[in-house]
Design a protein around this motif. Structure first.
Motif, PDB file in Angstrom:
ATOM      1  N   GLU A   8      27.481  36.407  59.732  1.00 49.92           N
ATOM      2  CA  GLU A   8      27.680  35.233  59.136  1.00 49.92           C
ATOM      3  C   GLU A   8      26.170  36.427  58.130  1.00 49.92           C
ATOM      4  O   GLU A   8      25.847  36.131  56.930  1.00 49.92           O
ATOM      5  N   LYS A   9      25.028  35.951  59.463  1.00 49.05           N
ATOM      6  CA  LYS A   9      23.647  36.261  58.940  1.00 49.05           C
ATOM      7  C   LYS A   9      23.802  37.821  58.048  1.00 49.05           C
ATOM      8  O   LYS A   9      23.117  38.077  57.218  1.00 49.05           O
ATOM      9  N   ALA A  10      24.575  39.030  58.451  1.00 47.78           N
ATOM     10  CA  ALA A  10      24.501  40.016  57.823  1.00 47.78           C
ATOM     11  C   ALA A  10      24.995  40.655  56.823  1.00 47.78           C
ATOM     12  O   ALA A  10      24.492  41.175  55.971  1.00 47.78           O
ATOM     13  N   LYS A  11      26.037  39.390  56.573  1.00 44.17           N
ATOM     14  CA  LYS A  11      26.466  39.190  55.131  1.00 44.17           C
ATOM     15  C   LYS A  11      25.480  38.440  54.222  1.00 44.17           C
ATOM     16  O   LYS A  11      25.440  39.136  52.685  1.00 44.17           O
ATOM     17  N   PHE A  12      24.889  37.433  54.594  1.00 43.85           N
ATOM     18  CA  PHE A  12      24.061  36.685  53.375  1.00 43.85           C
ATOM     19  C   PHE A  12      22.322  37.447  53.798  1.00 43.85           C
ATOM     20  O   PHE A  12      22.584  37.743  52.057  1.00 43.85           O
ATOM     21  N   ASP A  13      22.252  38.571  54.472  1.00 46.82           N
ATOM     22  CA  ASP A  13      21.923  39.633  54.409  1.00 46.82           C
ATOM     23  C   ASP A  13      21.746  40.449  53.201  1.00 46.82           C
ATOM     24  O   ASP A  13      20.992  41.405  52.053  1.00 46.82           O
ATOM     25  N   ARG A  14      23.323  41.007  53.251  1.00 47.45           N
ATOM     26  CA  ARG A  14      23.393  42.098  52.352  1.00 47.45           C
ATOM     27  C   ARG A  14      24.097  41.022  50.468  1.00 47.45           C
ATOM     28  O   ARG A  14      23.341  42.078  50.190  1.00 47.45           O
ATOM     29  N   GLU A  15      23.841  40.732  50.880  1.00 47.38           N
ATOM     30  CA  GLU A  15      23.961  39.606  49.821  1.00 47.38           C
ATOM     31  C   GLU A  15      22.846  39.170  49.037  1.00 47.38           C
ATOM     32  O   GLU A  15      21.987  39.688  47.985  1.00 47.38           O
TER      33      GLU A  15
END
Length: 79
Positions: A8-15
């Motif tokens: 979820e953190k990786a997805k948050f950072d990409r977004e």
């Protein structure tokens, strides 16, 4: 199921990488972008806390005899 922090953190950072570029192109100041990021980060952390601390309640069902049968967290009262 739970909250997989790394995913979820990786997805948050990409977004947020995409959003930061869009906000910069739109002419927003760095301080305004940082305020939005801080708000979104707090929402992310709040959602993580919620997901980690909640669980579904067990199903309640009725047996053929017409009496309520409850799962282990809610045992039947003995009379």
């Amino acid at each position: 199921m739970g909250f997989h922090y790394a995913k979820e953190k990786a997805k948050f950072d990409r977004e947020w990488c995409k959003l930061r570029k869009l906000y910069e192109q739109a002419g927003m100041s760095e301080s305004a972008i940082d305020e939005i990021y801080t708000y979104d980060w707090r929402c992310f952390c709040s959602q993580r806390t919620y997901e980690n601390r909640t669980q579904p309640l067990p199903d309640l069902y009725i047996s053929d005899e017409g009496q309520s049968v409850r799962s282990e967290p809610f045992p039947k009262k003995r009379t």
